[in-house]
Scaffold this active site. Structure first.
Site: not given
Ligand SMILES: [Zn+2]
Ligand SMILES: [Zn+2]
Length: 300
Positions: A69-70, A267
């Site tokens: 996800d990053h 987040h």
């Molecule tokens: Zn994350």
């Molecule tokens: Zn993470």
């Protein structure tokens, strides 16, 4: 001379999975026209277009950790830059040992990347020097090796106006003083040292994904802005502990301990339809908190 603004643009404010309103994690810091990206989740290049950031101005990408996800947005950005004729080098910082995973996002098809991409393994300490600022990494506490980043502007000499006025300094004398360190007025030597003070630069600290960490408090001490993850409400603290994330209350606790000027939480877990409860829990601990949304911009 007035210091120029540092702009911070939240490109994606979801955690783990996107929602209709929130894209995957990425924050842009724009200093002197150059863009630094902190994390690069899927869709980051589209978010840059949407919020008016020219990707050709991108100098470096700082990856907190290797979770998809990053990172997955790197694949799209490096291709678009190539197709648009980029020649300038791009640096990608990633926790040491994960360089190959980033490489695999860059080299998997036949697109010719016609510019150098430097993938740099990060440990704690200063990792990048730009014109007028530096970026340092500090260790966070997550399920894999993760780093937070602090962007610190260099300290600058500022003229003390009253003293300068009293001594009759004006116009081009200022630039002359800056150049030579001394000028003469009516035969008297005037040195830079007696009429200036050192002003500390601005500081922005980025910390995600992580449990509350002592290293974050140290890195963020006195920062103008702390960007901290707040995946969960305090009623879901057990989840935050087991998945090594933070509640918004915990994020606010870090801001308070570090005595930062401003906290922005981001987040957020997709389970929350909006961030209002996360925000009110954080504000009860640290008043000057804002819950980021995609496209949210702060100028320091
Ligand atoms: Zn994350
Ligand atoms: Zn993470």
């Amino acid at each position: 001379m007035m210091p120029q603004g540092i702009d911070i643009v939240f490109l994606g404010t979801a955690g783990s999975v996107p929602t209709k309103e929130r894209s995957m994690p990425s924050v842009a810091v724009i200093y002197d026209g150059s863009i630094l990206l902190f994390d690069c989740g899927e869709g980051t290049q589209i978010q840059m277009l949407k919020y008016g950031l020219n990707a050709q101005r991108l100098k470096a990408i700082f990856i907190s950790h290797i979770h998809g996800d990053h990172t997955i947005g790197i694949a799209g950005i490096v291709r678009s830059l190539a197709i648009n004729g980029r020649k300038e080098a791009l640096s990608i910082f990633v926790p040491r040992g994960s360089e190959r995973i980033i490489r695999s996002l860059i080299v998997f098809d036949r697109v010719t990347i016609g510019y150098p991409i430097n993938i740099i393994g990060v440990r704690q300490g200063t990792v990048y020097r730009g014109r007028g600022f530096s970026v340092s990494a500090f260790r966070l506490n997550h399920t894999v090796e993760t780093y937070g980043y602090a962007v610190a502007e260099d300290s600058k000499l500022r003229f003390i106006k009253e003293r300068c006025d009293r001594l009759g300094i004006r116009g081009t004398m200022y630039s002359e003083l800056e150049k030579k360190g001394i000028i003469r007025i009516n035969g008297k030597g005037i040195r830079l040292k007696g009429i200036t003070r050192l002003q500390e630069g601005r500081k922005i600290v980025y910390a995600t994904d992580t449990r509350p960490a002592a290293g974050t408090v140290r890195a963020a001490r006195g920062a103008d802005l702390l960007i901290h993850e707040a995946s969960y409400k305090s009623s879901e603290k057990a989840l935050a502990v087991s998945r090594k994330h933070s509640t918004s209350e915990e994020a606010a606790g870090i801001a308070r301990k570090a005595k930062v000027s401003k906290l922005t939480i981001t987040h957020f877990s997709a389970r929350y339809r909006d961030a209002s409860q996360l925000l009110s829990e954080a504000k009860a601990v640290f008043k000057n908190t804002i819950a980021a949304s995609d496209g949210y911009r702060i100028t320091l």
